[in-house]
Write an enzyme that holds these catalytic residues in place. Structure first.
Site, short mmCIF file in Angstrom:
data_model
loop_
_atom_site.label_atom_id
_atom_site.label_comp_id
_atom_site.label_asym_id
_atom_site.label_seq_id
_atom_site.Cartn_x
_atom_site.Cartn_y
_atom_site.Cartn_z
N ALA A 320 -33.63 33.86 29.01
CA ALA A 320 -32.32 34.29 29.95
C ALA A 320 -31.25 33.31 30.15
CB ALA A 320 -32.76 34.94 31.02
N ILE A 322 -31.04 30.31 28.44
CA ILE A 322 -30.42 29.65 27.46
C ILE A 322 -29.17 30.50 26.57
CG2 ILE A 322 -30.69 28.62 25.06
CD1 ILE A 322 -33.66 28.18 26.05
N GLU A 324 -28.19 31.29 23.76
CA GLU A 324 -28.49 31.39 22.39
C GLU A 324 -27.16 31.61 21.49
OE1 GLU A 324 -32.24 32.79 24.71
OE2 GLU A 324 -30.09 33.20 24.23
N ASP A 366 0.76 6.44 9.90
CA ASP A 366 1.33 5.55 8.64
C ASP A 366 2.70 5.97 8.88
OD1 ASP A 366 1.32 3.91 6.77
OD2 ASP A 366 0.81 5.30 5.29
N ASP A 728 -2.48 8.28 4.36
CA ASP A 728 -2.59 8.78 2.65
C ASP A 728 -3.07 8.02 1.79
OD1 ASP A 728 -0.58 6.95 2.63
OD2 ASP A 728 1.00 8.35 1.71
N ASP A 732 -6.18 3.58 4.09
CA ASP A 732 -6.02 4.26 5.33
C ASP A 732 -7.53 4.76 5.83
OD1 ASP A 732 -3.17 3.81 6.10
OD2 ASP A 732 -2.92 5.48 4.66
N GLU A 797 -28.75 36.77 34.38
CA GLU A 797 -29.94 37.06 33.81
C GLU A 797 -31.03 36.27 34.70
OE1 GLU A 797 -29.53 36.31 29.64
OE2 GLU A 797 -27.81 37.75 29.61
N ASN A 822 -27.88 38.43 24.79
CA ASN A 822 -27.23 36.87 24.56
C ASN A 822 -26.87 36.78 23.23
OD1 ASN A 822 -28.00 36.31 27.26
ND2 ASN A 822 -29.53 34.83 26.53
N THR A 825 -24.99 41.57 22.19
CA THR A 825 -24.26 42.21 23.04
C THR A 825 -22.96 41.37 23.26
OG1 THR A 825 -26.04 43.38 23.49
CG2 THR A 825 -24.03 44.04 24.65
N ASP A 826 -23.43 40.11 23.81
CA ASP A 826 -22.21 39.23 24.39
C ASP A 826 -21.36 38.61 23.34
OD1 ASP A 826 -23.37 39.61 26.91
OD2 ASP A 826 -24.36 37.62 27.17
N GLU A 958 -21.65 42.65 32.01
CA GLU A 958 -21.18 41.73 31.24
C GLU A 958 -19.95 42.00 30.48
OE1 GLU A 958 -24.17 39.67 29.12
OE2 GLU A 958 -25.18 39.20 30.68
#
Length: 1051
Positions: A320, A322, A324, A366, A728, A732, A797, A822, A825-826, A958
């Site tokens: 809950a 973390i 993810e 440059d 360029d 560089d 959560e 997580n 749905t989110d 949520e």
């Protein structure tokens, strides 16, 4: 291998030959070559060993959040192996959670490895610049195509026009009067450089100043010569650049966002570990019991099943906590940002660069090809009028090699006087350049200055009316031609037919001029000359006036011409003097090589004598002009609080003139303390350097070498600046690699620069960088919105799981459900928040501090309040289903489930000891009936409806919370949801996915949920909607608090 190559540019040819014990007419012997190869090695760049695949894979797991998930997956697998019990799950469902976690980790690792293997291509691009073969003198004989990798120091190499230089070499003998090398790939400057055999008496000098050296990877533009190889492989200038690129890649630091997320991950790990342990320990009484006998605990009883069950609750808490879905959503948002930027001609090669752009504080640019067009063009020319004391000046518009771009101000072809006709003739015929069209880009073949002169001739037109009409028809036909790559320079061709070229007196660095002998239609020869203004004036005895009359050049006239020349030079223009001569003496009737005077043309020492007593015509001013839109972009940077520093290899006066023109400096501004050469800046103390770099306003560093650019970028980063570096050329690349944002030019940029960069400008336009910074700021604001949204949801959560554990009730959400919320749905609403419209004044605010926290103390308090409500609502509906018959008129027991008291629910683990406890079967939507063999299963199997209600409340809350995240401070009244229609679509998708797992039987079984009725959905909305009102109140408090603070400050 040799550690410190000797300064061959400052040694005489004899000393260089002696150093390698070689003769110019014989070269090295085979035996000597073998001995030298043992000492110096092969002439090739080192190939860095790539990381093995196993190490790349392991590195993907070196992240705190990933490690927590890895431990969670391992424990989940272990628990899944245990036999099913009254508290756990068995069969397929037991493996869903660890499988989903591992799938996330595997996908993350695959993406990470793919990005790593595609990241380091700059070094390979450098290798492509190396020559493949060379013409080498060995054992007294020329080997025409010796592989370049077999060269050793001391080899004698012959170079011709078009050859790519195979190693760093000392010029030993010129086979033609001049030798020009195009070395812009190393220095960044477009103009080919004249080379000679004369030593340069400085042991430590700039690359451009080493006129007796040619460098690996550069190209011979004209002339041929013999050279002595002095540097091979990694000891060439291009080898040094590879070393610098490699060292810069080792110094690469994390982006500001990654630092914030890593810091957040570390804090989250500590918090998760503590809370998980606390929750597990709080519930010890359920799996560890004992009796007190004589004041001492005895008869300890330990339930492994219950212990693992509460351990799984702790794991659920970790899942809950973390976020993810956060890495996936950030990647998606950055990817969408790259698409937006690509539409604005900014191609982002590394996703995190999108966010880093948002906090850029310094742009190190440059000059050539970035602020300017990298195409020489005539901007001004003048000739004398009808008197020697008056002149006529013409201004030319257009900054490219396209003859149709721009024109001459107030110009009419019919008014071309004798001087202007002579000027057009010299520019067209005393010229070896050409122009071709590559797509929509016009490019030059030959010298850029000569190509610009031919473009001028096309803009001038021709004096003959009939010829003008024919030319107009030809140009119309060319517009409809299939072959659009060849650019027909019809005006130049007209002059070339009138003045047929029969001999060329090549340019040399002594007389600093070039001339051609042409035959006029009358049969007479004429010498057309162009070169350095001072030298042409010195050799001119007469001047031509506008009416075609010739008058002797007196001192006032000479001074007028020199004054005009000085005036043009001060504007950063490169000036060329134009002249002609009709009285050629014995060359007056020269036409073929059999002519008696041909020998005179074979000896370059005679050229100064031939180019004498000239008739001066006029002066042409050329330059590499700044882009039209750059000055506006500089002003935008000033408003946005972004400092601009120009770092160029060009000379100081030209760089300063361009910087004034683009309004980096005002016309009257004193440039002391603002303009330095690379060497001047590097000899200052570190304190002085930091003081200069810290001062507000623009800076310009000229004659800068790669090491100077790197050092400036390194110092700026150490000062805490977020540095964007543009460039360029190959020179560089190390600084591009070292900068926080390396920006390469897409059209004129070398492959090495592109591969070392984080972003490529498809249009080579400096103003595109400013647009990209605005987009980066907008993306960061949007990322903050969805990070706040996801973190506030996760806090909810965590509080939900913690509340469950503290109260001792059955877990209302299982880990696989939390993973679904997580990740899936989110995800859509969080991604949709990336489409929030940008603030109108986003480029009128200073750059954000890279140390600013993602979430400050007030926001943390806000989300703790929101999270607390989420936890109470999620657990509350679960408890209500078990304990209440109705809520606000909604019947909760219509399905026939058994009601229990709160104390029974909190002590459900003691169910087997309860007497006369029964649990009735109940129905769920769809007609299914939930039955129990054991009444105590009512708190495990029977919680399926209560769990579904909790999960649905969590999902709905949520979704409503995503509306809160539309703006950090503004109310939904000021920032209504339809301002971001994608969010409304995303909410619909998330609800659709939730309905999918609810109403598809197989998925419902996997996630341990059941369908809900309409009344139950009404209950879910009643529990979820208040989250919007709570956050609206908190936003109001925040706004008022900020207004009060502002009033206090002003007071």
């Amino acid at each position: 291998m040799e550690e410190n190559p000797f300064p061959a540019w400052s040694w005489s040819i004899e000393e260089c030959l002696k150093e390698y014990n070689v003769k110019l007419e014989k070269g090295l012997s085979t035996y000597e070559v073998e001995k030298k190869r043992e000492r110096y090695g092969w002439n090739e760049l080192d190939r860095e060993k790539g990381k093995p695949l196993w190490r790349l894979v392991l590195e993907q797991f070196d992240d705190m959040l990933v490690k927590i998930l890895l431990v969670a997956a391992f424990i989940s697998f272990f628990l899944a192996f245990l036999p099913g019990n009254e508290y756990g799950e068995s069969g397929f469902k037991a493996y869903v959670e660890p499988f989903v976690i591992v799938l996330i980790l595997v996908l993350n690792a695959i993406v990470g490895v793919w990005q790593e293997t595609n990241a380091e291509k700059a070094l390979d691009a450098l290798k492509e610049m190396q020559s493949e073969s060379a013409k080498v003198l060995r054992d007294g004989y020329y080997v025409p195509d010796l592989p370049a990798r077999e060269l050793v120091p001391g080899d004698i190499v012959e170079l011709r026009v078009g050859d790519k230089v195979p190693a760093d070499m000392r010029v030993a003998a010129l086979k033609t009067s001049t030798l020009r090398i195009e070395q812009s790939s190393l220095t960044g400057e477009a103009m080919p450089v004249m080379k000679s055999t004369n030593p340069v008496f400085m042991d430590d000098c700039e690359l451009q100043a080493k006129e007796s050296m040619v460098f690996a990877g550069t190209t011979v533009v004209n002339g041929s010569c013999l050279c002595i190889v002095v540097g091979t492989g990694m000891h060439t200038e291009i080898g040094k650049i590879q070393t610098q690129i490699h060292n810069a890649s080792l110094e690469e630091s994390d982006t500001p966002l990654k630092k914030k997320l890593d810091e957040f991950g570390g804090n989250l790990t500590t918090a998760i570990g503590f809370v998980c342990l606390l929750v597990w320990v709080i519930n010890y009484r359920y799996f560890l019991t004992w009796e007190i006998v004589n004041g001492w605990p005895t008869n300890f009883r330990f339930s492994f099943e219950k212990c693992t069950y509460y351990f799984k609750i702790a794991i659920a808490l970790a899942v809950a906590a973390i976020p993810e879905g956060l890495p996936a959503v950030i990647t998606t948002c950055l990817a969408l940002g790259t698409r937006k930027m690509a539409q604005k001609n900014a191609i982002v090669r590394k996703l995190p660069s999108v966010e880093t752009l948002g906090c850029t504080t310094v742009i190190c640019s440059d000059k050539t090809g970035t602020l300017t067009t990298n195409q020489m063009s005539v901007t001004e020319f003048f000739t004398l009028d009808r008197k020697t004391t008056t002149s006529q000046i013409f201004h030319v518009e257009g900054t490219t090699y396209n003859p149709k771009e721009g024109g001459i101000v107030d110009w009419t072809c019919s008014n071309m006087d004798a001087n202007l006709q002579s000027m057009a003739e010299i520019c067209a015929v005393c010229n070896d350049a050409g122009i071709f069209c590559n797509g929509h880009l016009f490019r030059a073949t030959g010298l850029p200055t000569e190509a610009a002169l031919k473009v001028l001739v096309e803009k001038m037109g021709v004096p003959d009316i009939d010829a003008r009409n024919r030319i107009r028809d030809t140009q119309v036909a060319a517009d409809y031609s299939i072959d659009r790559s060849t650019v027909k320079l019809v005006c130049c061709e007209w002059w070339a037919k009138i003045s047929k070229r029969i001999a060329t007196l090549e340019f040399d660095c002594v007389r600093k001029s070039m001339s051609v002998i042409v035959r006029k239609p009358t049969g007479n020869n004429r010498l057309l000359v162009k070169g350095a203004v001072e030298n042409i004036l010195e050799r001119s005895s007469h001047v031509q006036l506008a009416d075609g009359s010739l008058v002797p050049m007196d001192e006032p006239c000479r001074q007028l011409l020199l004054l005009k020349h000085l005036e043009m030079s001060s504007k950063g223009q490169r000036c060329l003097g134009l002249a002609y001569k009709d009285d050629l003496g014995e060359l007056s009737d020269y036409y073929v090589e059999s002519h008696r005077a041909h020998k005179k043309l074979l000896d370059p020492s005679n050229y100064s004598e031939i180019e004498n007593n000239l008739v001066f015509v006029g002066v042409v001013g050329l330059r590499d002009p700044p882009r039209y839109e750059v000055d506006k972009a500089i002003e935008d940077c000033r408003e946005a609080g972004v400092k601009v520093m120009v770092i160029t290899g060009d000379n100081k006066s030209t760089a300063e003139a361009i910087c004034r023109e683009i309004q980096l400096f005002s016309d009257s501004e004193d440039l002391r303390g603002r303009s330095f050469t690379g060497k001047e800046f590097m000899v200052l103390s570190s304190t002085e350097q930091i003081e200069i770099l810290s001062k507000p306003g623009g800076k310009v560093f000229s004659r800068a070498e790669p090491k100077h650019k790197q050092e400036i970028v390194r110092m700026l980063k150490q000062m805490g600046e977020i540095v964007a570096m543009t460039g360029d050329g190959v020179n560089d690349a190390p600084a591009l690699k070292l900068a926080d944002i390396g920006i390469a030019m897409g059209i004129t940029g070398t492959e090495v620069a592109k591969e070392a960069s984080d972003m490529v400008l498809a249009d080579d336009n400096f103003s595109t960088i400013v647009s990209a910074i605005a987009e980066g700021r907008s993306i960061y604001n949007n990322m903050k919105a969805f990070i706040r949204y996801m973190i506030s949801s996760n806090i909810g959560e965590v509080i939900s799981i913690s509340l469950t554990a503290v109260m001792g009730i059955p877990e209302c959400l299982i880990p696989v459900q939390l993973l679904w919320v997580n990740l899936v749905t989110d995800g859509p609403p969080a991604t949709a928040l990336g489409f929030n419209p940008a603030d109108v004044d986003i480029m009128r605010k200073p750059p954000r501090n890279s140390n600013d926290p993602l979430i400050n103390s007030w926001l943390l308090f806000r989300y703790m309040v929101i999270g607390t409500y989420v936890g109470i609502a999620t657990v509350g509906i679960f408890v209500m289903w078990y304990t209440q018959a109705s809520f606000m008129g909604i019947n909760l027991v219509s399905d026939g489930h058994t009601l229990v008291g709160l104390s029974q629910l909190r002590n459900w683990g003691e169910c087997p000891t309860w007497s006369n406890f029964t649990a009735a079967a109940f129905t769920v939507s769809g007609g299914n009936t939930i039955t129990f063999k054991n009444p105590c299963d009512y708190f495990s199997i029977g919680k399926v409806k209560a769990t579904t209600l909790s999960l649905s409340v969590l999902v709905a809350i949520e979704m409503f919370n995503s509306l809160n995240a539309l703006s950090e401070d503004n109310s939904l009244v000021r920032m209504p949801p339809w301002r971001n229609p994608w969010l409304l679509v995303a909410m619909s998708v998330s609800f659709g996915l939730h309905f999918l797992i609810l109403y598809v039987p197989f998925l419902a079984d996997v996630f341990g949920i059941v369908p809900l009725s309409l009344n139950e959905w009404f209950l879910v909305i009643l529990f979820s909607a208040p989250v919007v009102l709570i956050d609206e109140v908190l936003k109001l408090i925040g706004r008022r608090s900020r207004i009060c603070k502002k009033k206090d400050k002003t007071a």
